[in-house]
Design a protein around this motif. Structure first.
Motif, PDB file in Angstrom:
ATOM      1  N   ASP A 319     -13.343 -45.337  21.379  1.00 57.22           N
ATOM      2  CA  ASP A 319     -13.292 -45.304  19.919  1.00 57.22           C
ATOM      3  C   ASP A 319     -14.216 -44.217  19.401  1.00 57.22           C
ATOM      4  OD1 ASP A 319     -16.029 -46.508  18.950  1.00 57.22           O
ATOM      5  OD2 ASP A 319     -15.361 -47.807  20.585  1.00 57.22           O
ATOM      6  N   PRO A 320     -13.988 -43.715  18.177  1.00 50.47           N
ATOM      7  CA  PRO A 320     -14.786 -42.605  17.634  1.00 50.47           C
ATOM      8  C   PRO A 320     -16.279 -42.888  17.608  1.00 50.47           C
ATOM      9  CG  PRO A 320     -12.820 -42.954  16.305  1.00 50.47           C
ATOM     10  CD  PRO A 320     -12.884 -44.089  17.274  1.00 50.47           C
ATOM     11  N   GLY A 321     -16.656 -44.133  17.360  1.00 47.29           N
ATOM     12  CA  GLY A 321     -18.074 -44.467  17.314  1.00 47.29           C
ATOM     13  C   GLY A 321     -18.762 -44.252  18.646  1.00 47.29           C
ATOM     14  N   ARG A 322     -18.111 -44.703  19.727  1.00 46.72           N
ATOM     15  CA  ARG A 322     -18.712 -44.506  21.049  1.00 46.72           C
ATOM     16  C   ARG A 322     -18.714 -43.035  21.433  1.00 46.72           C
ATOM     17  NH1 ARG A 322     -16.816 -45.724  27.062  1.00 46.72           N
ATOM     18  NH2 ARG A 322     -18.858 -45.473  28.047  1.00 46.72           N
ATOM     19  N   ALA A 323     -17.649 -42.325  21.101  1.00 47.05           N
ATOM     20  CA  ALA A 323     -17.598 -40.893  21.402  1.00 47.05           C
ATOM     21  C   ALA A 323     -18.749 -40.163  20.713  1.00 47.05           C
ATOM     22  CB  ALA A 323     -16.263 -40.311  20.962  1.00 47.05           C
ATOM     23  N   LYS A 324     -19.000 -40.515  19.468  1.00 47.10           N
ATOM     24  CA  LYS A 324     -20.095 -39.879  18.734  1.00 47.10           C
ATOM     25  C   LYS A 324     -21.437 -40.208  19.361  1.00 47.10           C
ATOM     26  CE  LYS A 324     -22.068 -39.357  14.111  1.00 47.10           C
ATOM     27  NZ  LYS A 324     -21.956 -39.748  12.672  1.00 47.10           N
ATOM     28  N   ALA A 325     -21.620 -41.457  19.796  1.00 50.33           N
ATOM     29  CA  ALA A 325     -22.879 -41.868  20.411  1.00 50.33           C
ATOM     30  C   ALA A 325     -23.123 -41.126  21.727  1.00 50.33           C
ATOM     31  CB  ALA A 325     -22.879 -43.375  20.647  1.00 50.33           C
ATOM     32  N   ILE A 326     -22.067 -40.959  22.520  1.00 48.30           N
ATOM     33  CA  ILE A 326     -22.194 -40.222  23.784  1.00 48.30           C
ATOM     34  C   ILE A 326     -22.557 -38.768  23.499  1.00 48.30           C
ATOM     35  CG2 ILE A 326     -20.889 -39.328  25.759  1.00 48.30           C
ATOM     36  CD1 ILE A 326     -19.362 -42.015  25.735  1.00 48.30           C
ATOM     37  N   GLY A 327     -21.905 -38.163  22.519  1.00 52.44           N
ATOM     38  CA  GLY A 327     -22.218 -36.790  22.170  1.00 52.44           C
ATOM     39  C   GLY A 327     -23.658 -36.624  21.706  1.00 52.44           C
ATOM     40  N   SER A 328     -24.130 -37.546  20.881  1.00 53.35           N
ATOM     41  CA  SER A 328     -25.509 -37.475  20.377  1.00 53.35           C
ATOM     42  C   SER A 328     -26.522 -37.649  21.502  1.00 53.35           C
ATOM     43  CB  SER A 328     -25.729 -38.542  19.305  1.00 53.35           C
ATOM     44  OG  SER A 328     -24.901 -38.311  18.180  1.00 53.35           O
ATOM     45  N   ALA A 329     -26.241 -38.593  22.412  1.00 48.67           N
ATOM     46  CA  ALA A 329     -27.156 -38.830  23.527  1.00 48.67           C
ATOM     47  C   ALA A 329     -27.181 -37.643  24.485  1.00 48.67           C
ATOM     48  CB  ALA A 329     -26.746 -40.096  24.275  1.00 48.67           C
ATOM     49  N   GLY A 330     -26.019 -37.039  24.731  1.00 50.81           N
ATOM     50  CA  GLY A 330     -25.963 -35.865  25.594  1.00 50.81           C
ATOM     51  C   GLY A 330     -26.724 -34.700  25.000  1.00 50.81           C
ATOM     52  N   LEU A 331     -26.579 -34.499  23.691  1.00 52.46           N
ATOM     53  CA  LEU A 331     -27.298 -33.430  23.002  1.00 52.46           C
ATOM     54  C   LEU A 331     -28.806 -33.634  23.129  1.00 52.46           C
ATOM     55  CD1 LEU A 331     -27.564 -30.992  21.106  1.00 52.46           C
ATOM     56  CD2 LEU A 331     -27.182 -32.550  19.179  1.00 52.46           C
ATOM     57  N   ALA A 332     -29.275 -34.855  22.886  1.00 48.02           N
ATOM     58  CA  ALA A 332     -30.709 -35.129  22.970  1.00 48.02           C
ATOM     59  C   ALA A 332     -31.241 -34.861  24.380  1.00 48.02           C
ATOM     60  CB  ALA A 332     -30.980 -36.576  22.564  1.00 48.02           C
ATOM     61  N   ARG A 333     -30.466 -35.234  25.404  1.00 47.26           N
ATOM     62  CA  ARG A 333     -30.910 -35.055  26.790  1.00 47.26           C
ATOM     63  C   ARG A 333     -31.035 -33.577  27.160  1.00 47.26           C
ATOM     64  NH1 ARG A 333     -30.238 -37.858  31.756  1.00 47.26           N
ATOM     65  NH2 ARG A 333     -31.361 -36.667  33.342  1.00 47.26           N
ATOM     66  N   VAL A 334     -30.027 -32.780  26.815  1.00 45.19           N
ATOM     67  CA  VAL A 334     -30.096 -31.374  27.218  1.00 45.19           C
ATOM     68  C   VAL A 334     -31.164 -30.622  26.431  1.00 45.19           C
ATOM     69  CG1 VAL A 334     -27.734 -31.288  28.099  1.00 45.19           C
ATOM     70  CG2 VAL A 334     -28.170 -30.676  25.711  1.00 45.19           C
ATOM     71  N   LEU A 335     -31.370 -30.982  25.165  1.00 51.71           N
ATOM     72  CA  LEU A 335     -32.437 -30.344  24.401  1.00 51.71           C
ATOM     73  C   LEU A 335     -33.811 -30.698  24.972  1.00 51.71           C
ATOM     74  CD1 LEU A 335     -31.196 -30.781  20.717  1.00 51.71           C
ATOM     75  CD2 LEU A 335     -31.345 -28.639  22.015  1.00 51.71           C
ATOM     76  N   ARG A 336     -33.914 -31.884  25.512  1.00 48.60           N
ATOM     77  CA  ARG A 336     -35.197 -32.348  26.043  1.00 48.60           C
ATOM     78  C   ARG A 336     -35.491 -31.765  27.426  1.00 48.60           C
ATOM     79  NH1 ARG A 336     -34.015 -37.254  25.521  1.00 48.60           N
ATOM     80  NH2 ARG A 336     -33.508 -37.830  27.668  1.00 48.60           N
ATOM     81  N   GLU A 337     -34.462 -31.646  28.267  1.00 49.82           N
ATOM     82  CA  GLU A 337     -34.716 -31.335  29.677  1.00 49.82           C
ATOM     83  C   GLU A 337     -33.991 -30.111  30.219  1.00 49.82           C
ATOM     84  OE1 GLU A 337     -34.025 -34.713  32.167  1.00 49.82           O
ATOM     85  OE2 GLU A 337     -35.071 -36.097  30.832  1.00 49.82           O
ATOM     86  N   HIS A 338     -32.951 -29.645  29.549  1.00 51.04           N
ATOM     87  CA  HIS A 338     -32.092 -28.649  30.188  1.00 51.04           C
ATOM     88  C   HIS A 338     -31.809 -27.452  29.287  1.00 51.04           C
ATOM     89  CE1 HIS A 338     -31.555 -31.479  33.409  1.00 51.04           C
ATOM     90  NE2 HIS A 338     -30.994 -32.365  32.611  1.00 51.04           N
TER      91      HIS A 338
END
Length: 364
Positions: A319-338
């Motif tokens: 669903d769009p809500g989960r897709a958005k959450a995955i995108g936000s979490a992925g963005l935070a991870r790469v900005l933090r570590e990669h």
């Protein structure tokens, strides 16, 4: 440190998947005060498809794809502190490798940078007379685009003094969230050139699921797909310049990454697209490969699929809500570590220490 870097192309991503990697790594390295000159051949119509201008952080020399052009380009190797020969330059690779070893200053570092380790290792394992195999003991260091322990151990076994992976990453100044654009609106998007060791996986992970999801809009970007038979709901985009990647990613419900066969088998080889997509805040789906969890957490920061059925089920259940959450979490991870800033700091330490060690050894 004065650096002479011989690679495929910094200015064009046309049939050149290493372009984003080169740009991110070298821009970050230049921020540590290094003077970099990138030498690229005028080959494969890349100069007709430039997607950046020569950058302020790196001089670029475009040389003629001819023996005379190679000789001219090698003039830059003699006064550099570090000379890098990358894999897959695309013209006279063996002559360039021999040339940088012959022309470098005796006190300079000489590095081979492998941006396609599975393919390179396969070549040299099957050819005892391969020029790179013969050159490995004379090189100070091998750097790789990815591969982890299987690659580093293989290179050391073949005679490399040392081998260190410098993984892909995100440059937040070039790849970041943007508003979606109607021209790229899609339920599922894949961007990648048509290559022999990727095509079967594209059929499995993209085209077969597209046929099972006729109500969904599927975008297929990249060069070489024009004559590929596809389901009617697949829209072919052709080459998508780097400057349009943010909008392409932001406009998709899900963006799919499909590894080449060799990269998937080797593992520990995140493609540039993994970080581009995560950096845009889009929901990333990728085929499974060993080492993925070192970069993104499966299920919460990235969707992982193992075959066409997984893709269909994931698309139907997301669903769009989960897709958005995955995108936000992925963005935070790469900005933090990669980010490439982090990779650049790592690389700066490696190169400065290696150069100091070489010069100390010569002085002893």
């Amino acid at each position: 440190m004065k650096i002479a870097f011989y690679g495929s192309s910094l200015l064009s991503s046309y049939w050149n998947g290493a372009a984003t990697y080169y740009r991110g790594i070298l821009r970050a390295l230049a921020a540590h005060g290094h003077d970099i000159c990138f030498y690229e051949p005028d080959a494969y119509e890349r100069q007709l498809h430039r997607d950046i201008d020569p950058p302020p952080w790196c001089r670029v020399v475009v040389y003629e794809a001819s023996p005379q052009g190679v000789r001219h380009a090698l003039n830059g190797a003699g006064d550099a502190d570090l000379v890098v020969k990358a894999s897959g330059v695309g013209y006279a690779d063996d002559a360039l490798l021999a040339g940088v070893l012959a022309e470098r200053d005796p006190g300079a570092l000489c590095v081979f940078w492998d941006v396609d380790a599975p393919a390179t290792l396969s070549e040299i394992r099957h050819d005892p007379a391969h020029p790179l195999r013969a050159a490995l003991p004379s090189l100070d260091l091998v750097l790789t685009y990815g591969g982890g322990a299987p690659v580093t151990e293989a290179y050391r076994t073949l005679g490399a003094r040392d081998c260190i992976p410098i993984y892909n990453a995100l440059d937040p100044s070039t790849h970041h969230p943007v508003p979606p654009e109607a021209r790229y609106a899609a339920d599922l998007t894949f961007l990648g050139n048509r290559l022999p060791d990727r095509e079967a996986r594209v059929e499995s992970f993209l085209l077969r699921p597209a046929a099972e999801l006729p109500e969904r809009t599927i975008l297929l970007g990249g060069s070489g797909w024009a004559d590929k038979a596809c389901p009617e709901n697949v829209v072919k985009l052709g080459h998508v310049p780097t400057g349009a990647h943010n909008a392409l990613n932001a406009s998709a419900g899900v963006v799919l990454n499909i590894s080449r066969d060799s990269m998937a088998e080797m593992g520990f080889s995140p493609a540039t697209r993994v970080f581009e997509v995560a950096g845009s805040g889009a929901c990333l789906m990728t085929d499974a490969w060993t080492g993925l969890e070192l970069f993104l957490e499966p299920g919460s920061e990235v969707l992982v699929v193992r075959d066409d059925r997984d893709v269909v089920e994931a698309m139907r259940g997301l669903d769009p809500g989960r897709a958005k959450a995955i995108g936000s979490a992925g963005l935070a991870r790469v900005l933090r570590e990669h980010t490439y800033d982090r990779r650049g700091a790592q690389l700066d330490r490696i190169l400065v220490d290696a150069l100091a060690s070489r010069r100390a050894g010569r002085a002893a």
